[in-house]
Design a protein around this motif. Structure first.
Motif, PDB file in Angstrom:
ATOM      1  N   SER A  30       9.207 -15.573  12.619  1.00  0.00           N
ATOM      2  CA  SER A  30       9.467 -15.445  11.174  1.00  0.00           C
ATOM      3  C   SER A  30       8.167 -15.307  10.392  1.00  0.00           C
ATOM      4  O   SER A  30       8.107 -14.566   9.407  1.00  0.00           O
ATOM      5  CB  SER A  30      10.251 -16.670  10.684  1.00  0.00           C
ATOM      6  N   ARG A  31       7.105 -15.975  10.846  1.00  0.00           N
ATOM      7  CA  ARG A  31       5.824 -15.850  10.152  1.00  0.00           C
ATOM      8  C   ARG A  31       5.225 -14.464  10.355  1.00  0.00           C
ATOM      9  O   ARG A  31       4.587 -13.920   9.446  1.00  0.00           O
ATOM     10  CB  ARG A  31       4.865 -16.927  10.649  1.00  0.00           C
ATOM     11  N   ILE A  32       5.411 -13.902  11.524  1.00  0.00           N
ATOM     12  CA  ILE A  32       4.928 -12.541  11.757  1.00  0.00           C
ATOM     13  C   ILE A  32       5.644 -11.565  10.827  1.00  0.00           C
ATOM     14  O   ILE A  32       5.032 -10.691  10.201  1.00  0.00           O
ATOM     15  CB  ILE A  32       5.127 -12.149  13.229  1.00  0.00           C
ATOM     16  N   LEU A  33       6.960 -11.722  10.742  1.00  0.00           N
ATOM     17  CA  LEU A  33       7.726 -10.849   9.852  1.00  0.00           C
ATOM     18  C   LEU A  33       7.309 -11.043   8.395  1.00  0.00           C
ATOM     19  O   LEU A  33       7.165 -10.072   7.640  1.00  0.00           O
ATOM     20  CB  LEU A  33       9.225 -11.134  10.023  1.00  0.00           C
ATOM     21  N   LEU A  34       7.110 -12.309   8.014  1.00  0.00           N
ATOM     22  CA  LEU A  34       6.714 -12.580   6.641  1.00  0.00           C
ATOM     23  C   LEU A  34       5.346 -11.964   6.341  1.00  0.00           C
ATOM     24  O   LEU A  34       5.136 -11.346   5.292  1.00  0.00           O
ATOM     25  CB  LEU A  34       6.671 -14.093   6.391  1.00  0.00           C
ATOM     26  N   GLY A  35       4.416 -12.105   7.263  1.00  0.00           N
ATOM     27  CA  GLY A  35       3.105 -11.524   7.067  1.00  0.00           C
ATOM     28  C   GLY A  35       3.159 -10.008   6.945  1.00  0.00           C
ATOM     29  O   GLY A  35       2.467  -9.403   6.120  1.00  0.00           O
ATOM     30  N   THR A  36       3.993  -9.395   7.770  1.00  0.00           N
ATOM     31  CA  THR A  36       4.141  -7.933   7.712  1.00  0.00           C
ATOM     32  C   THR A  36       4.710  -7.494   6.366  1.00  0.00           C
ATOM     33  O   THR A  36       4.222  -6.548   5.729  1.00  0.00           O
ATOM     34  CB  THR A  36       5.049  -7.451   8.845  1.00  0.00           C
ATOM     35  N   ILE A  37       5.721  -8.225   5.917  1.00  0.00           N
ATOM     36  CA  ILE A  37       6.353  -7.869   4.642  1.00  0.00           C
ATOM     37  C   ILE A  37       5.360  -8.054   3.491  1.00  0.00           C
ATOM     38  O   ILE A  37       5.262  -7.216   2.580  1.00  0.00           O
ATOM     39  CB  ILE A  37       7.613  -8.728   4.418  1.00  0.00           C
ATOM     40  N   VAL A  38       4.612  -9.139   3.534  1.00  0.00           N
ATOM     41  CA  VAL A  38       3.641  -9.394   2.464  1.00  0.00           C
ATOM     42  C   VAL A  38       2.567  -8.315   2.452  1.00  0.00           C
ATOM     43  O   VAL A  38       2.157  -7.825   1.391  1.00  0.00           O
ATOM     44  CB  VAL A  38       3.013 -10.794   2.638  1.00  0.00           C
ATOM     45  N   GLY A  39       2.083  -7.915   3.641  1.00  0.00           N
ATOM     46  CA  GLY A  39       1.076  -6.866   3.698  1.00  0.00           C
ATOM     47  C   GLY A  39       1.584  -5.562   3.121  1.00  0.00           C
ATOM     48  O   GLY A  39       0.899  -4.897   2.325  1.00  0.00           O
ATOM     49  N   VAL A  40       2.815  -5.178   3.521  1.00  0.00           N
ATOM     50  CA  VAL A  40       3.393  -3.931   3.003  1.00  0.00           C
ATOM     51  C   VAL A  40       3.614  -4.035   1.498  1.00  0.00           C
ATOM     52  O   VAL A  40       3.329  -3.103   0.735  1.00  0.00           O
ATOM     53  CB  VAL A  40       4.708  -3.622   3.747  1.00  0.00           C
ATOM     54  N   ALA A  41       4.124  -5.202   1.058  1.00  0.00           N
ATOM     55  CA  ALA A  41       4.387  -5.375  -0.374  1.00  0.00           C
ATOM     56  C   ALA A  41       3.095  -5.307  -1.179  1.00  0.00           C
ATOM     57  O   ALA A  41       3.052  -4.713  -2.269  1.00  0.00           O
ATOM     58  CB  ALA A  41       5.095  -6.703  -0.619  1.00  0.00           C
ATOM     59  N   THR A  42       2.018  -5.899  -0.668  1.00  0.00           N
ATOM     60  CA  THR A  42       0.739  -5.859  -1.380  1.00  0.00           C
ATOM     61  C   THR A  42       0.216  -4.434  -1.489  1.00  0.00           C
ATOM     62  O   THR A  42      -0.284  -4.011  -2.544  1.00  0.00           O
ATOM     63  CB  THR A  42      -0.283  -6.743  -0.660  1.00  0.00           C
ATOM     64  N   ALA A  43       0.333  -3.680  -0.386  1.00  0.00           N
ATOM     65  CA  ALA A  43      -0.103  -2.284  -0.423  1.00  0.00           C
ATOM     66  C   ALA A  43       0.711  -1.479  -1.431  1.00  0.00           C
ATOM     67  O   ALA A  43       0.171  -0.673  -2.199  1.00  0.00           O
ATOM     68  CB  ALA A  43      -0.008  -1.674   0.972  1.00  0.00           C
ATOM     69  N   LEU A  44       2.019  -1.705  -1.427  1.00  0.00           N
ATOM     70  CA  LEU A  44       2.873  -0.977  -2.369  1.00  0.00           C
ATOM     71  C   LEU A  44       2.557  -1.362  -3.814  1.00  0.00           C
ATOM     72  O   LEU A  44       2.570  -0.512  -4.709  1.00  0.00           O
ATOM     73  CB  LEU A  44       4.340  -1.250  -2.048  1.00  0.00           C
ATOM     74  N   LEU A  45       2.307  -2.650  -4.034  1.00  0.00           N
ATOM     75  CA  LEU A  45       1.963  -3.071  -5.390  1.00  0.00           C
ATOM     76  C   LEU A  45       0.684  -2.400  -5.863  1.00  0.00           C
ATOM     77  O   LEU A  45       0.567  -1.984  -7.019  1.00  0.00           O
ATOM     78  CB  LEU A  45       1.813  -4.600  -5.433  1.00  0.00           C
ATOM     79  N   GLY A  46      -0.308  -2.338  -4.969  1.00  0.00           N
ATOM     80  CA  GLY A  46      -1.539  -1.641  -5.334  1.00  0.00           C
ATOM     81  C   GLY A  46      -1.295  -0.184  -5.640  1.00  0.00           C
ATOM     82  O   GLY A  46      -1.864   0.385  -6.586  1.00  0.00           O
ATOM     83  N   TRP A  47      -0.448   0.437  -4.846  1.00  0.00           N
ATOM     84  CA  TRP A  47      -0.116   1.852  -5.064  1.00  0.00           C
ATOM     85  C   TRP A  47       0.584   2.035  -6.405  1.00  0.00           C
ATOM     86  O   TRP A  47       0.252   2.925  -7.198  1.00  0.00           O
ATOM     87  CB  TRP A  47       0.747   2.328  -3.895  1.00  0.00           C
ATOM     88  N   PHE A  48       1.587   1.174  -6.675  1.00  0.00           N
ATOM     89  CA  PHE A  48       2.318   1.272  -7.931  1.00  0.00           C
ATOM     90  C   PHE A  48       1.393   1.026  -9.121  1.00  0.00           C
ATOM     91  O   PHE A  48       1.460   1.731 -10.132  1.00  0.00           O
ATOM     92  CB  PHE A  48       3.473   0.253  -7.939  1.00  0.00           C
ATOM     93  N   ALA A  49       0.546  -0.001  -9.004  1.00  0.00           N
ATOM     94  CA  ALA A  49      -0.324  -0.336 -10.131  1.00  0.00           C
ATOM     95  C   ALA A  49      -1.305   0.791 -10.419  1.00  0.00           C
ATOM     96  O   ALA A  49      -1.565   1.128 -11.584  1.00  0.00           O
ATOM     97  CB  ALA A  49      -1.071  -1.637  -9.826  1.00  0.00           C
ATOM     98  N   ALA A  50      -1.865   1.371  -9.368  1.00  0.00           N
ATOM     99  CA  ALA A  50      -2.816   2.458  -9.576  1.00  0.00           C
ATOM    100  C   ALA A  50      -2.133   3.701 -10.142  1.00  0.00           C
ATOM    101  O   ALA A  50      -2.762   4.488 -10.864  1.00  0.00           O
ATOM    102  CB  ALA A  50      -3.504   2.799  -8.258  1.00  0.00           C
TER     103      ALA A  50
END
Length: 1010
Positions: A684-704
């Motif tokens: 579950s921590r691996i999945l959570l880390g993966t989701i957080v990484g993808v979400a952070t990248a997407l947030l950066g993309w959206f913000a930019a």
């Protein structure tokens, strides 16, 4: 007005020194400060009467239109006289009250004067946010004064209780201030806010509900400050403070803050239903309950405390009623209460000071041995009971007459005030009878002479209780200036107002009050019975106990000591917040995706991503640290490729120092991470880390992709050069454009470094000479060297030039290391590179304003130089390099230089942290161009050096020393086989013997050769 507040601040800072030099006489000198405030206020009487209110205005936040304004109108004038005049008299009283060797008098005097200054600022400011600032200052200072006897549990509990209740009210008041300040038609200027509410603009713009909610918040703060039901319990408990504190804070100053605020805003909000009923219920309820509790007390100070609660309820009822005539009586009672209650508290303090008790069951015959004190007490008690011809009578008569003429609500309130006044007369008689009349079975005390320093202040206030009543006309003329802002009929102050409801009420009060005292006389000296209803203090204690239990339960659930659990919680909250935004809004999807500016950037990022996978899969701690360092250097390379050499330089030096710190810490940790099985939680921590990484990248993309305006950085280069006088955007931003952020960052850096050092250095050790320490280390049996004693001893000798033989020693501290730990190449390199690195760090410091570098980068490079010296020569070499590990001097000196550089522009007409340029000619140099930002950067430079030196001294040298004292060290190389490395530990004594044996063997061999 600001000058008076500053004078109080200066006097508060000087008070401990004055007390140390002059002892009790220092109070007489300190009394001049509040006295000066009262004199200045009195000098403004003509201006106040004419309506030309003195004002002072200072720009605070111009962008928000906020200014700090001081304004002396009628109400502020009256409160200024009370705060300054009574404060000065009580400071004189302190001079005779406290013994020469009393506990912590310097601190007490300083806090007392500081409180007086904060109170003066509170009653004169016309800005609601500034009012809140002074409001909370009085809360903090009162906490320190109430808890003055910190070795007594009662004082600590009372102080905590007072600050808890009043701070809760203050926070609610702040919410109300902000609501009314930002609302349409509202204002942060107090006079403008009241005017807007009085003419109906504020209610019309925002509605009754909004205004009622904001007013309730402000009332909550005022009622808690003035100890109104159900928050009254903190005031009697605060009697644990020294009596002068009670005579000032709890009669004339702090508790009057709530009264002042209600009187200030009542003209604008008294028409609101929530205001009228809150004031009536709280005021009448407090007056009756306080009077009832006062009749049951045997401690004279507690009797006055509950009497204060009762009188505060009466005054709040009057000033908050919303009628002009009633308000005139209320303002008069405000003045009368300050005089008679401060007098009575000083009377009690004198009795306690001379007799040693305040219990009326143990007092007897004081009328015979202290007749002057009895006369003073009678005058003040008569004013408190509202008996003619006193100022208290003047205010009560005016209030009763006005209430009776204020309609049905006023007449009902009239009856409640009469009942409360009966209780007031009852406990006033109880006070006088219990304190001064003979008590059966108690031997009267012997006559004694009381110091004039005790008698004079209370005699003056008692005289005011009577003399001012004969100045009814003048008082009415002055105090009507505030009463005029209320609606209703004009009130009158007179000792004889004719036969009417007020006179009838007074007759009833006198007759019923005497009957109540006589009827209660049989229980005057009996044990206090338990009240029928639950007391607020018991409810408070129960609430605090339940709150502590609830907090402990929540802490046990949330704070489980598991870092993965904490990270999982934060990541889940972040993902939930993002999903909530996506569900509630319609985000604009980005249409373009730019992966890189050049393929090399993509390659570097891909390598860093692969390294990140290796980090989370590593079992060895050292491996994880090294791979993390690789990721840091990869990020620095990305900065270089992006055209940011300054950021790249900073990243490289920070990563280098961080790597060393990690390695130092790892010496105290196991070699491997814990071996956890492949469980569901891990998946579950691996999945959570993966989701957080993808979400952070997407947030950066959206913000930019969401930018619709031109970025501010477009104008940065020109503005940085024009206002900061530099070409390096990054450095000028740190020391000029965003310098306040830098101040916060270096403050945090200093605090964190101090914390780390304090955790490692468990005890203080006396400072010793560095070279003698080195000699002792070599000569002692705790050293880790073999055959180097003579060399180090010679190097440690002061004023001796090294011989040719000693010249081959590159680092003196390395001689304390075992041979296997030494590296000649490393020592030579450290010796050769240290000074070039220090020079390079100075170059970065000086050139950083126009080229890559700056104070932070230069400081980190200098820190790397110290790191190399430590790694090559050990902890003694680090002490030699840093001249005794004086990291505190670097940290404190750097902060001092940065602070001075930040404030210096003010002396040249600028603002704090505004860069000021100095151009002048130097011989042989030519034109010199120096800015204050350079000195600010020098402060940053020194703080960073102090941080690195402190971390090395604590996590490095001190851990080495502690390990040596424990007698266990890792065996690095067996002496019989230098190529054999062993990881187990050996006893220090065994290794000492091995070193001694090898040393003796080499010494014999040298002797045979000779």
């Amino acid at each position: 007005m600001l000058q008076i507040i500053v004078a109080h601040a200066i006097a508060a800072l000087l008070a401990p020194l004055l007390i140390r030099l002059l002892h009790g006489k220092a109070y007489l000198l300190l009394a001049l400060v509040p006295a000066a405030g009262a004199v200045w206020t009195a000098m403004q009487t003509n201006n106040v009467l004419a309506g030309n209110y003195p004002t002072q205005q200072f720009s605070w936040l111009p962008a928000l239109g906020l200014d700090i304004t001081f304004r002396l109108d009628t109400l502020s004038w009256l409160m200024g006289l009370i705060v300054g005049g009574v404060g000065a008299l009580i400071l004189v009283y302190c001079s005779g009250y406290f013994a020469r060797d009393a506990q912590a008098m310097g601190r007490f005097a300083g806090v007392f004067v500081a409180f007086a200054g904060a109170m003066f600022g509170l009653v004169t400011t016309d800005n609601t946010l500034a009012l809140y600032l002074f409001w909370e200052l009085t809360t903090v200072f009162s906490y320190l004064l109430i808890g003055h006897y910190h070795d007594r549990q009662a004082s600590r509990i009372a102080a905590a209780q007072a600050i808890t209740v009043t701070t809760a009210g203050g926070l609610a008041m702040l919410a109300g201030i902000i609501l009314l300040g930002v609302a349409p038609g509202g204002s942060f200027a107090l006079s403008e806010l009241v005017a807007s509410a009085a003419d109906g603009t504020l209610v019309a713009e925002n509605g009754v509900g909004f205004c009622s909610a904001a007013v309730l918040c402000i009332l909550f703060g005022a009622l808690t400050k003035s100890a109104q039901v159900p928050f009254h319990f903190w005031l009697p408990a605060a009697m644990a403070a020294p009596t002068p504190v009670s005579a000032y804070l709890h009669s004339s100053a702090m508790v009057k803050a709530g009264v002042y605020l209600i009187a200030r805003i009542a003209p604008g909000f008294s028409d609101l239903g929530v205001w009228r009923w809150s004031i009536l219920i709280a005021g009448l309820g407090t007056m009756l309950l306080g009077g009832y509790r006062a009749m049951r007390q045997f401690d004279l100070k507690l009797l006055l405390a509950f009497g204060t609660v009762s009188q505060l309820g009466f005054i709040i009822l009057l000033v908050g009623f919303g009628d002009r005539a009633v308000a005139l009586g209320g303002i008069t009672m405000l003045l009368a209460h300050a005089l008679f209650k401060s007098t009575l508290f000083m009377v009690v303090g004198t009795i306690d000071h001379e007799i040693g008790t305040r219990d009326l069951r143990r007092l007897s015959g004081l009328a015979k041995i202290m007749p002057g004190l009895m006369v003073i007490a009678i005058l003040a008690a008569a004013s408190m009971a509202g008996l003619p011809p006193t100022l208290g009578y003047l205010g009560k008569e005016a209030s009763l007459g006005a209430l009776f003429e204020a309609g049905t609500v006023g007449q009902a309130t009239f009856i409640g005030v009469v009942v409360g006044s009966i209780l007031t007369l009852g406990y006033s008689l109880r006070f006088l009878w219990g304190a001064f009349v003979d008590t059966p079975g108690i031997r009267p005390q012997k006559p004694r002479t009381i110091s004039w320093l005790l008698i004079a202040p209370m005699a003056l206030t008692a005289l005011g209780c009577v003399s001012l009543s004969f100045m009814a006309g003048q008082l009415q003329e002055i105090l009507s200036g505030h009463a005029a802002v209320y609606e209703g009929n004009e009130g009158h102050l007179a000792l004889w107002a004719g036969i009417g409801p007020a006179l009838g009420g007074t007759v009833v009060i006198i007759c019923a009050g005497i009957w109540l005292f006589v009827a209660n006389g049989r229980a005057l000296y009996a044990e206090e019975q338990q009240p029928i209803i639950a007391r607020s203090e018991d409810l408070y204690r129960g609430l605090i106990r339940r709150l502590n239990t609830f907090s402990a339960d929540i802490t046990a659930i949330v704070q489980r000591g598991s870092l993965p659990s904490y990270l999982s919680t934060m990541f889940n909250v972040m993902i939930g917040s993002v999903l909530l935004v996506l569900l509630l809004t319609a985000p604009v999807m980005p249409t373009k995706l730019r992966l890189w500016d050049s393929p090399i950037q993509g390659i570097v990022c891909a390598l860093a991503s692969v390294a990140a996978i290796f980090v989370v899969r590593a079992r060895r701690r050292m491996k994880a640290v090294l791979v993390m360092a690789f990721i840091g250097y990869a990020i620095a390379l990305v900065f270089v490729l992006q055209g940011a050499p300054d950021l790249a330089l900073t990243q490289v030096v920070v990563e280098s120092v961080s790597l060393v710190v990690f390695v130092l810490v790892l010496r105290r940790l196991p070699k491997y991470f814990s071996d956890r099985p492949w469980t569901t939680s891990r998946i579950s921590r691996i999945l959570l880390g993966t989701i957080v990484g993808v979400a952070t990248a997407l947030l950066g993309w959206f913000a930019a992709s969401a930018r619709i305006h031109e970025p501010v950085t477009v104008d940065y280069p020109a503005e940085v050069y024009e206002y900061g006088y530099g070409l390096n955007i990054v450095n000028v931003t740190l020391v000029d454009t965003r310098a306040w952020d830098t101040v916060g960052e270096i403050s945090v850096l200093l605090a964190a470094t101090t914390g780390v050092i304090s955790l490692i250095f468990l005890r203080m050790r006396p400072r010793q000479d560095l070279r003698s320490n080195l000699a002792k280390a070599v000569h002692s049996k705790k050293i880790w060297s073999a055959g180097q004693t003579d060399k180090v001893a010679a190097l440690a000798m002061p004023r001796r030039r090294p011989s040719a033989r000693r010249g081959r020693v590159w680092l003196a501290g390395s001689l304390t290391l075992a041979r296997v730990r030494r590296s000649l190449i490393f020592e030579i390199g450290a010796r050769l590179i240290f000074f070039p690195l220090m020079i390079f760090s100075l170059y970065l410091l000086m050139a950083g304003h126009n080229a890559p570098g700056g104070g932070f980068a230069g400081g980190m490079v200098a820190g790397i130089a110290f790191v190399i010296r430590y790694l090559a020569g050990g902890r003694y070499e680090l002490r030699l390099a840093s001249r005794g590990n004086r990291s505190g001097i670097f940290l404190g000196g750097g902060m001092m230089i940065a602070t001075v550089a930040a404030l210096a522009p003010v002396l040249f007409g600028g603002t704090v942290l505004q860069t000021t340029v100095f151009d002048f000619q130097l011989p042989l140099w030519g034109k010199a161009h120096i800015t204050t930002a350079l000195f600010f950067d020098i402060g940053v430079y020194l703080i960073v050096i102090g941080m690195v030196a402190g971390v090395l001294a604590s996590l490095g040298g001190e851990i080495d020393r502690q390990a040596e004292e424990q007698g266990v060290r890792p065996r690095e190389v067996a002496f019989d086989n230098p190529n054999k490395l062993e990881s187990e530990t050996i006893d220090l004594v065994d290794l000492r013997e091995s070193v001694a044996a090898v040393t003796d063997q080499k010494a014999r061999k040298i002797g045979e050769e000779k």
